[in-house]
Write a protein that holds these residues in place. Structure first.
Motif, short mmCIF file in Angstrom:
data_model
loop_
_atom_site.label_atom_id
_atom_site.label_comp_id
_atom_site.label_asym_id
_atom_site.label_seq_id
_atom_site.Cartn_x
_atom_site.Cartn_y
_atom_site.Cartn_z
N MET A 126 42.65 76.26 21.78
CA MET A 126 41.50 75.76 21.03
C MET A 126 41.68 74.31 20.59
SD MET A 126 40.02 79.04 19.06
CE MET A 126 41.42 79.73 18.28
N GLU A 127 42.89 73.77 20.74
CA GLU A 127 43.14 72.37 20.39
C GLU A 127 42.56 71.46 21.49
OE1 GLU A 127 44.88 71.33 17.61
OE2 GLU A 127 45.08 73.41 16.97
N GLU A 128 42.18 70.25 21.09
CA GLU A 128 41.70 69.31 22.10
C GLU A 128 42.85 68.71 22.89
OE1 GLU A 128 39.10 66.18 20.67
OE2 GLU A 128 37.88 67.82 19.86
N GLU A 129 43.97 68.51 22.19
CA GLU A 129 45.14 68.00 22.88
C GLU A 129 46.41 68.48 22.19
OE1 GLU A 129 45.47 63.74 22.93
OE2 GLU A 129 44.31 63.61 21.10
N LEU A 130 47.49 68.49 22.95
CA LEU A 130 48.78 68.91 22.42
C LEU A 130 49.85 67.97 22.95
CD1 LEU A 130 48.68 72.78 23.08
CD2 LEU A 130 48.59 71.66 20.84
N ILE A 131 50.87 67.77 22.14
CA ILE A 131 52.01 66.95 22.57
C ILE A 131 53.25 67.85 22.60
CG2 ILE A 131 53.46 64.95 22.06
CD1 ILE A 131 51.06 63.78 20.48
N PHE A 132 53.96 67.85 23.70
CA PHE A 132 55.20 68.61 23.81
C PHE A 132 56.39 67.67 23.79
CE2 PHE A 132 52.04 71.41 25.47
CZ PHE A 132 52.46 72.68 25.11
N LEU A 133 57.41 68.04 23.05
CA LEU A 133 58.66 67.27 23.05
C LEU A 133 59.75 68.13 23.70
CD1 LEU A 133 60.66 65.04 22.27
CD2 LEU A 133 60.73 66.02 19.95
N CYS A 134 60.29 67.64 24.81
CA CYS A 134 61.34 68.38 25.51
C CYS A 134 62.69 67.76 25.18
CB CYS A 134 61.13 68.31 27.02
SG CYS A 134 59.51 68.89 27.53
N GLY A 135 63.56 68.54 24.57
CA GLY A 135 64.89 68.05 24.20
C GLY A 135 65.89 68.31 25.32
N HIS A 136 67.06 67.66 25.20
CA HIS A 136 68.15 67.85 26.15
C HIS A 136 69.46 67.63 25.42
CE1 HIS A 136 67.32 68.65 30.37
NE2 HIS A 136 66.10 68.38 30.02
N TYR A 137 70.57 67.66 26.15
CA TYR A 137 71.89 67.48 25.58
C TYR A 137 72.09 68.51 24.47
CZ TYR A 137 70.95 63.22 28.15
OH TYR A 137 70.57 62.34 29.11
N GLU A 138 72.78 68.16 23.42
CA GLU A 138 73.08 69.16 22.39
C GLU A 138 72.00 69.26 21.33
OE1 GLU A 138 75.57 71.29 22.90
OE2 GLU A 138 75.66 70.11 24.74
#
Ligand code: ADE
Length: 270
Positions: A126-138
């Motif tokens: 239902m959101e118009e937009e979403l931001i995803f944050l992809c982590g890495h390392y520890e």
């Protein structure tokens, strides 16, 4: 609907999502996936984005500043190397970053987040937009998480090497809930599984395969009987593989009777 993905591996996300139903929806302009490479916001000439953890310990930690800058570029609508996967590139949330911060949810993929499910997919669609944050390392410097993240989400109780696969899983499930992404026929199938039961068994030609015959009822052309058979097989399968799901299922009278009888016969055989 617009999805922005902050990642160190933009090609992985692009290639993984631009296929099949989602690829078609991107081409039609119903959804867009904009990957932004966090490394493009690195502060040093070697394009490092990680550093040693304060307090010692194994592994490296993703630094706060490149992620914060990457985020600012998304909400400000300017991408250092944004790779829009659909036609029109529109700034994410205008230029007022304070407003955008309140408005656009930022999802950090992490095993300690709330576990993703179909209801969350429906809600996020239902959101118009979403931001995803992809982590890495520890991990990621806690201070940038505190500053930008609104939702911590896991896709299950296991640890993956990074947030890209989880973000792709979520984007697929969410996009399918966006109006227009599925055809009528596809959403009919989805709807029928969204009553909380597992999928009934499916068959296609040939009628007999390696000695196994397709159930006669499916060849009968009797639509009501086929529907009843499918409902019962869905109940059988749910009871066998995911009995806990039955707690949230609402059954019509006939199916409820079938379920009661099934439980009674299972109890007798135990
Ligand atoms: N990152 C690493 N493992 C994860 C998981 N299970 N869910 C979400 N993000 C992750």
């Amino acid at each position: 609907m617009k999805f922005h993905v902050m990642t160190l591996f933009p090609e992985m996300v692009e290639q993984g999502l631009h296929t099949s139903i989602l690829g078609r929806a991107m081409d039609a302009g119903i959804i867009s996936v904009n990957t932004v490479n966090i490394r493009d916001y690195s502060e040093d000439k070697h394009r490092h984005v990680d550093d040693y953890p304060y307090g010692g310990g194994a592994g490296m930690v993703m630094a706060a500043e490149p992620i914060a800058k990457c985020y600012d570029a998304i909400i400000g609508g300017s991408f250092s190397s944004g790779n829009a996967l659909s036609g029109s590139e529109v700034p994410a949330s205008g230029s007022d970053s304070a407003t955008a911060k309140r408005r656009t949810r930022v999802i950090y993929m992490t095993p300690w987040g709330r576990v993703f499910d179909q209801n969350m997919a429906k809600e996020l669609a239902m959101e118009e937009e979403l931001i995803f944050l992809c982590g890495h390392y520890e991990g990621v410097d806690e201070r940038v998480l505190t500053e930008i993240v609104t939702d911590y989400v896991s896709i299950g109780d296991y640890v993956l090497s990074g947030g890209e696969l989880p973000a792709m899983v979520m984007i697929d499930a969410i996009a399918r809930m966006v109006p227009g992404v599925l055809t009528n026929e596809e959403s009919g199938v989805t709807e029928s599984f969204m009553n909380g039961l597992l999928e009934y068994p499916q068959y296609t030609r040939p009628e007999v395969w390696r000695g196994q015959k397709v159930p006669d009822i499916l060849l009968s052309g009797h639509h009501a009987k086929v529907a009843e058979w499918r409902m019962q097989r869905s109940i059988d399968r749910t009871v066998q593989y995911r009995p806990e799901l039955m707690d949230d299922v609402t059954l019509d009278k006939k199916s409820a009777k079938y379920y009661r009888e099934l439980c009674a016969s299972r109890n007798k055989n135990e």
